[in-house]
Scaffold this motif. Structure first.
Motif, PDB file in Angstrom:
ATOM      1  N   ALA A  76       0.837  -1.191   0.000  1.00 52.91           N
ATOM      2  CA  ALA A  76       0.000   0.000   0.000  1.00 52.91           C
ATOM      3  C   ALA A  76       0.874   1.244   0.000  1.00 52.91           C
ATOM      4  N   PHE A  77       0.269   2.322  -0.449  1.00 49.79           N
ATOM      5  CA  PHE A  77       0.986   3.596  -0.496  1.00 49.79           C
ATOM      6  C   PHE A  77       0.294   4.610   0.394  1.00 49.79           C
ATOM      7  N   ARG A  78       1.095   5.422   1.030  1.00 46.08           N
ATOM      8  CA  ARG A  78       0.532   6.550   1.757  1.00 46.08           C
ATOM      9  C   ARG A  78       1.507   7.707   1.573  1.00 46.08           C
ATOM     10  N   VAL A  79       0.980   8.800   1.103  1.00 48.69           N
ATOM     11  CA  VAL A  79       1.834   9.950   0.853  1.00 48.69           C
ATOM     12  C   VAL A  79       1.564  11.008   1.911  1.00 48.69           C
ATOM     13  N   GLY A  80       2.593  11.307   2.664  1.00 49.22           N
ATOM     14  CA  GLY A  80       2.522  12.403   3.626  1.00 49.22           C
ATOM     15  C   GLY A  80       3.442  13.509   3.167  1.00 49.22           C
ATOM     16  N   PRO A  81       3.647  14.516   3.983  1.00 50.07           N
ATOM     17  CA  PRO A  81       4.474  15.657   3.574  1.00 50.07           C
ATOM     18  C   PRO A  81       5.921  15.271   3.241  1.00 50.07           C
ATOM     19  N   PHE A  85       7.639  15.715  -0.366  1.00 50.46           N
ATOM     20  CA  PHE A  85       8.734  16.673  -0.527  1.00 50.46           C
ATOM     21  C   PHE A  85       9.914  16.006  -1.224  1.00 50.46           C
ATOM     22  N   LEU A  86      10.288  14.852  -0.702  1.00 52.24           N
ATOM     23  CA  LEU A  86      11.428  14.149  -1.276  1.00 52.24           C
ATOM     24  C   LEU A  86      11.115  13.659  -2.690  1.00 52.24           C
ATOM     25  N   GLY A  87       9.878  13.185  -2.867  1.00 50.44           N
ATOM     26  CA  GLY A  87       9.494  12.689  -4.181  1.00 50.44           C
ATOM     27  C   GLY A  87       9.562  13.775  -5.236  1.00 50.44           C
ATOM     28  N   LEU A  88       9.137  14.967  -4.851  1.00 49.68           N
ATOM     29  CA  LEU A  88       9.207  16.102  -5.770  1.00 49.68           C
ATOM     30  C   LEU A  88      10.632  16.345  -6.225  1.00 49.68           C
ATOM     31  N   GLN A 330      15.063  19.159  10.789  1.00 49.49           N
ATOM     32  CA  GLN A 330      14.925  20.149   9.718  1.00 49.49           C
ATOM     33  C   GLN A 330      16.240  20.278   8.966  1.00 49.49           C
ATOM     34  N   GLY A 331      17.334  20.348   9.733  1.00 46.10           N
ATOM     35  CA  GLY A 331      18.650  20.435   9.109  1.00 46.10           C
ATOM     36  C   GLY A 331      18.924  19.230   8.243  1.00 46.10           C
ATOM     37  N   LYS A 488       9.131  22.972   7.667  1.00 45.36           N
ATOM     38  CA  LYS A 488       8.588  22.988   9.028  1.00 45.36           C
ATOM     39  C   LYS A 488       7.385  22.058   9.186  1.00 45.36           C
ATOM     40  N   PRO A 489       6.387  22.191   8.287  1.00 43.40           N
ATOM     41  CA  PRO A 489       5.242  21.280   8.440  1.00 43.40           C
ATOM     42  C   PRO A 489       5.657  19.816   8.356  1.00 43.40           C
ATOM     43  N   THR A 490       6.595  19.567   7.442  1.00 45.82           N
ATOM     44  CA  THR A 490       7.067  18.197   7.293  1.00 45.82           C
ATOM     45  C   THR A 490       7.650  17.684   8.591  1.00 45.82           C
ATOM     46  N   VAL A 491       8.526  18.523   9.159  1.00 43.38           N
ATOM     47  CA  VAL A 491       9.187  18.123  10.390  1.00 43.38           C
ATOM     48  C   VAL A 491       8.173  17.918  11.496  1.00 43.38           C
ATOM     49  N   ASN A 492       7.223  18.842  11.577  1.00 40.75           N
ATOM     50  CA  ASN A 492       6.219  18.714  12.621  1.00 40.75           C
ATOM     51  C   ASN A 492       5.437  17.423  12.460  1.00 40.75           C
TER      52      ASN A 492
END
Lengths: 497, 502, 83, 121
Positions: A76-81, A85-88, A330-331, A488-492
């Motif tokens: 299965a696939f699940r795409v989160g932030p 981001f990395l896929g882009l 984040q870094g 930031k949202p990704t990290v959160n």
């Protein structure tokens, strides 16, 4: 929205199918083949872009073949932030490398095969990124090993075969160790889902350390971290340059991605803090940084040097992630982004030098900057970013990691500050002389690129390099904005804040 | 639907009757043998599928031959495992039969065509019978049918080495037969019955009762040795590499793909159907003993395979290793482990069948057997070699091929035991997988990435379609059942649960 | 429980079996084996299984012996020295 | 502890064990291929004897109706005989196949000694 939930599958399938079509087309027309593979990469990119609005609204995209795999472990696939981001970034870098390889590959054999396996690798990497559970993730992770193996041994020379053998068998062995870890997790908690932060919460005892070790072995191998880097410096340079760029820029990031998912999703921040392993992991990252930089200084072959540099940069990513603080993560993410751009650019430059002047050795590069200005300008920008010169994106990542270290605690911050200074210095030691040599030294008398006319590489090779260089500058300047909007949202989300 | 209730006997009778018809028709016209065999195996395959469906809907089927109820009459008992084996057997035989059409025309003398198909059908009938029978002596008889026909099939080419290999196989096989016969005698003395279900009931009262429990142990030991020879479980595998590498490739595929699995089936029947799981797992740890042997088989078989230069011999040693995987999984006697072992029967049958058929195609086209000579075949026979690669990856257990799923289940099963030996077993499984990678990657590297000796010789020269189709179907199966593992699991899982009584 | 054949028959069976195994002349061994089979058939009849006894006499003493003799006729009569 | 009377009373079984071992010995130790299969036959007949012995009943008679039937007659168990008839057929077919292979081997290799065959292989 059925269409939206199918998007991850389309992103995965378009390079897969495109690659196969391109392979067949390549038997008729080389240009058609390259066009098809570029289009496939672009489709994949657009599809991933199309997922952005949904994710920005705070939703996730899920797609499952529920009835196909083992009942509790669907593919299965699940795409989160974070995956998005990395896929882009990865699929965009892929377009560039597909464009780049059009001219670069024309002097090499088995071009159809190369094209096919590049596409397959992209497909597998995207699968890894979007996987919903560790089971599906491992499947794509292993496929990447095999498809990238074909890229490594592309030259089919004895050295390439030896490097490939090392890559493949170490990869298989570490993959099996990781597989063992996955089995342990599954038996402990009965799930491998990556959606919940810390699925191992509630498990106690030494088994946790066994799981952490076994899982990380697999991920860190692919990432090329210090004790498991032994394949990287032989496998990456031996591949054709577009493949080197992909291997160092993307496949290594796949390892980093898996590592972050293991730390933050399988274990979770709280569990890792109670396990008291953070400092050891940070130490490991620091060792990798040092070792990679030190070995890079000693190299004369440009591509080998870049490969060792990858070892050190992966150390940064690992270190940032292992700090277990939001800013540290984040870094790490910015570093993933930065390294993807910069290392791809550097390998493209190295490829351009090989293509145009036949240069592989650093010592032969004297004066090449005057003959190949675009290439060497891109090289300079990427190298400066690697060193961490302020307006560039490399600086931002180091900055966040330092802040993360400060968050984690004073002794760590001081220690890390020293590491950072030293490693930046070492980076400078191996990059700056090349730049100076290339631009400001006259051509040595036994220079081997006398016949190189003062024109640069073909347009289709120059454009991807320039785009990457611009990206390095732009995202460096805008780093404050992008980090608020994207990182930031990704990290959160990752930290569960 | 009265005919449906006769399915258990139909799946056995179809191949056996074909075996009697084939020589008669073959005497009139040799060309008729192959279509006849293909049609009849197709029917057997369809019948097996129907049988599996009715087992899945109605549970275990008991069929009493001649209407005599057991324990007096001979009973056929089709449980999930039996139906599963029937499907595997008829499917792989069908593939081998399709493949044989062109392969045999070149490999065998014309006069041997009819005997070849007759023996093939006899062997299939024996295997089907052994899978569905519920009677211990009946199993012995079916085993003899399949063994004797397989001895003959190994030698059918009439080549020097093949005859010797067949003799070696026969010698050990005959010892195995005698041992099982003694084992049956012991059980009969103790209980006075040969019906498996009846035996398990009557034996249950004898566990731990003084002298009779010793007799039980002796009987069990005879069965273990006898069927281990048939299953080629280390260290009784010595006949396998010769026999499987010297037989015609279509036969090698059937031998390696399913015949040794029928030996494993007999072991499983004895361990779990006749003796109770509690007895063989806890009272006397037979299962853990055979697991250790299987773990050694995995490692030793793989190491021997690495040192081979002959392609078919390498594949044969790989079978020694993989029968180890199957027996290990079964011997773990945990839900996941036994499921994994049973699942691997199917996955290995497809992959190894495909590999042997590919090896046969290589020999058919080029006459090459040596691994180092295979360079350039990737361009010469692209489809065959692609199938070979997929099947090899399935053997290694690389996702998304079917081998990965069985590796996953076996690994879970080993860990599920929760003992230190479980960790050793999973070590053996993982190491075995790595070693398997070493020798299959050598072949794949030779095929694709090595400079051929004479480049100008390399032209597209694909295997004939009649041989290519079964190869591609099997390779496709390796992938399809890796992505959709639920299809075989729907039978394998209840089979394991039923055997273990959980 | 078992009183069927005389212990004498069994003793001779064992002796014949040993003789058949150690004889270096295969033809002699076959003849001894034939006698062994015949005696075995007698033992079966003694044990109230005349049907098996007859079969064994026909198949064991008859067909098998003929097969062995035919084989020996087409191959070597003497066992070779192991060295 | 050991009941010698029991052991001696079952001398059939002792004969079975001895014959079985003689047969096994011949199959494993003897070098000559024909001798190996003579060993197999000895082994098989010993197993048949085992079956027949266990089917026999003290004072029993053959399960043939010629005795007049009636419930007072004790028949021996007929099932082992039936099984053995099958097994004899199986044994003869194995032997026949083996001997035909042996003839082929002799034609191809000119020897029937297993050690020399291993060298020639």
């Amino acid at each position: 929205m059925i269409i939206i939930s199918c998007l991850p599958v389309i992103a995965l399938l378009s390079p897969l199918i495109g690659g196969i079509i391109a392979y067949q087309a390549g038997k008729i027309s080389e240009t058609a083949r390259d066009l098809i593979s570029i289009v496939a990469a672009i489709v994949s990119f657009i599809v991933i872009v199309a997922m952005v609005p949904t994710i920005l609204n705070g939703n996730t995209i899920e797609y499952s073949f529920y009835y196909t795999a083992i009942s509790t472990l669907p593919i299965a696939f699940r795409v989160g932030p974070f995956p998005l981001f990395l896929g882009l970034v990865i699929s965009f870098a892929w377009i560039l490398s597909a464009v780049y390889s059009h001219r670069y590959m024309e002097r090499l054999h088995s071009r159809n095969r190369f094209c096919l396996f590049m596409s397959l690798t992209l497909s597998a990497v995207i699968g890894t990124l979007f996987a919903k559970n560790m089971f599906a993730l491992f499947i794509f992770f292993e496929i990447t090993l095999f498809t990238s193996y074909v890229l490594v041994i592309h030259e089919e020379t004895p050295e390439a075969m030896a490097a490939g053998k090392k890559y493949l068998f170490l990869g298989l062995a570490t993959g099996l160790v990781m597989f063992f870890g996955i089995l342990l997790v599954y038996l402990q908690v009965g799930t491998l889902d990556l959606g919940k932060r810390g699925i191992l919460d509630g498990v106690h005892g030494n088994i946790l350390y066994v799981i952490l070790f076994t899982l990380l072995v697999g991920a860190l191998f692919k990432a090329g971290m210090f004790p498991l880097h032994v394949w990287l410096h032989s496998a990456h340079p031996i591949a054709p340059s577009p493949a080197s760029a992909v291997l160092s820029g993307v496949v290594v990031k796949e390892g980093c991605y898996v590592m972050i998912r293991i730390l933050y999703d399988i274990f979770g921040v709280n569990l890792l803090k109670t396990m008291l392993v953070s400092n050891w992991l940070v130490l490991l990252g620091g060792l990798s940084i040092f070792f990679g930089s030190a070995m890079a200084i000693r190299q004369h072959d440009l591509k080998t040097m870049l490969a060792y540099s990858t070892v050190s940069k992966v150390g940064y990513i690992f270190l940032g992630a292992a700090l277990l603080t939001p800013t540290g993560l984040q870094g790490a993410m910015v570093q993933i982004f930065h390294h993807l751009l910069a290392k791809s650019a550097l390998f493209f430059c190295a490829g351009a030098l090989i293509y145009k002047a036949g240069i592989r050795d650093i010592d032969q590069m004297a004066g090449i900057g005057k003959k190949m200005p675009i290439t060497m300008m891109v090289f300079t920008i990427a190298a400066l970013s690697m060193i961490g010169v302020p307006p560039l994106v490399g600086f931002a990542s180091k900055w966040y990691i330092v802040l993360g270290a400060l968050e984690a605690g004073r002794p760590l911050a001081i220690g890390f500050g020293l590491v950072l200074m030293l490693s930046s210095l070492m980076n400078a030691i191996y990059f700056i002389p090349i730049i100076i040599n290339a631009f400001f030294t006259g051509e040595s008398e036994h220079g081997e690129h006398k016949e190189v006319r003062p024109d640069d590489v073909p347009l289709s090779m120059a454009v991807p390099m320039v785009i990457l260089a611009i990206g390095i500058i732009v995202f460096g300047v805008l780093s404050a904005t992008t980090s608020v909007v994207v990182i930031k949202p990704t990290v959160n989300a990752m930290m569960g804040l | 639907m009265t005919w449906a209730s006769h399915l258990p006997i139909i799946v056995v009778l179809i191949p056996l009757l074909t075996a009697y018809i084939t020589p008669m028709l073959g005497w009139m016209d040799k060309r008729i043998c192959n279509p006849l065999v293909i049609v009849s195996t197709s029917f057997a395959f369809i019948a097996s599928l129907l049988l599996a469906r009715s087992v899945l809907t109605r549970g275990v089927i008991s069929y009493h031959m001649g209407g005599f109820a057991p324990p007096f009459g001979i009973a056929l008992v089709v449980d999930y495992f039996g139906a599963y084996m029937c499907i595997v057997i008829s499917f792989l035989t069908l593939m081998a039969a399709i493949y044989s059409r062109e392969y045999i025309a070149k490999e065998l003398h014309e006069s041997k065509t009819a005997p070849y198909y007759t023996l093939l059908m006899l062997m299939t009938g024996g295997m089907m019978g052994a899978s569905v029978t519920g009677d211990l002596f009946n199993m012995f008889v079916f085993f003899e049918i399949l063994s004797i026909s397989s001895y003959a099939l190994v030698a059918i080419t009439g080549k020097k080495v093949a005859i010797l290999a067949s003799y070696k196989y026969l010698l050990l096989g005959a010892i195995g037969t005698s041992f099982t016969l003694v084992g049956i005698a012991y059980l009969y003395i103790l209980t006075g019955t040969l019906n498996m279900a009846d035996l398990s009931v009557r034996l249950a009262s004898l566990y731990g009762v003084g002298r009779s429990s010793w007799t039980l142990l002796v009987a069990l030991a005879f069965f273990m040795v006898g069927y281990s020879i048939k299953a080629a479980l280390f260290p009784l595998h010595t006949w396998l590499p010769d026999a499987h590498s010297m037989a015609p490739s279509s036969i090698s595929a059937v031998l390696s793909g399913i015949l040794i699995k029928v030996g494993a089936l007999a072991l499983i029947r004895v361990l779990f159907n006749i003796f109770q799981p509690e007895f063989v797992v806890e009272t006397i740890p037979v299962t853990s003993m055979i697991s250790w042997m299987a773990a050694v088989a995995i490692i030793v078989g793989s190491l021997f395979a690495i040192s081979q230069v002959d392609l078919k011999r390498m594949l044969a040693y790989s079978s020694v290793a993989h029968i180890g995987f199957i027996i290990l999984g079964v011997g773990l006697a945990t839900g996941y482990g036994t499921t994994g072992g049973i699942l691997h029967i199917f996955n290995h049958a497809m992959a190894k069948g495909c590999l042997f058929l590919c090896a046969g195609a290589i020999i058919y086209k080029t006459g090459l057997r040596n691994i180092d000579d295979l360079a350039g075949l990737g361009n010469k026979m692209p489809f065959t070699m692609a199938a070979f690669t997929i099947a090899a990856l399935s053997m290694i257990g690389i996702p998304p091929t079917a081998g990965f799923i069985s590796k996953f289940y076996l690994g879970l099963g080993a860990l599920e035991t929760g003992t230190w030996s479980g960790w050793v077993f999973i070590g053996a499984i993982l190491l075995g997988s790595l070693l398997t990678a070493i020798f299959y990657m050598r072949v794949i590297n030779n095929i694709y990435f090595k400079e051929p000796l004479h480049r100008e010789d390399v032209q597209r020269d694909e295997t004939p379609l009649g041989m290519l189709i079964p190869i591609l179907i099997l390779a496709g199966g390796c992938v399809i059942f890796g992505i959709f593992p639920r299809i075989p699991l729907s039978l394998a899982e209840p089979a394991a649960k039923l055997l273990l009584g959980i | 429980m078992i009183w069927g054949p005389d212990i004498f028959i069994l003793a001779i069976l064992v002796v014949l079996a040993i003789a058949a195994v150690i004889s270096r002349d295969l033809l002699v061994a076959t003849v001894i084996f034939s006698g062994y089979s015949l005696l075995m058939a007698v033992a079966y009849v003694q044990l109230n299984s005349p049907d098996v006894g007859f079969t064994e006499a026909a198949v064991g003493a008859g067909v098998t012996t003929v097969l062995f003799i035919l084989t020996i006729a087409r191959t070597a009569r003497m066992e070779e020295d192991g060295s | 502890m050991v009941n010698f009377g029991f052991l001696l009373g079952h001398y059939n079984y002792w004969a079975v064990v001895v014959l079985f071992l003689i047969g096994l010995y011949a199959m494993i130790v003897k070098k000559n291929l024909i001798k190996k299969f003579m060993g197999l036959n000895i082994m098989d007949t010993s197993i048949f004897l085992f079956y027949i012995s266990m089917g026999d009943v003290e004072g029993g008679v053959s399960p043939i109706i010629a005795h007049g039937g009636g419930s007072d007659v004790i028949y021996v168990n007929p099932l082992p005989s039936v099984l053995i008839l099958t097994a004899i057929v199986v044994a003869i077919s194995t032997t026949a196949l083996a001997l035909s292979l042996i003839i082929k081997i002799y034609e191809e290799y000119g020897t029937l000694d297993s050690d020399r065959l291993v060298e020639l292989m």
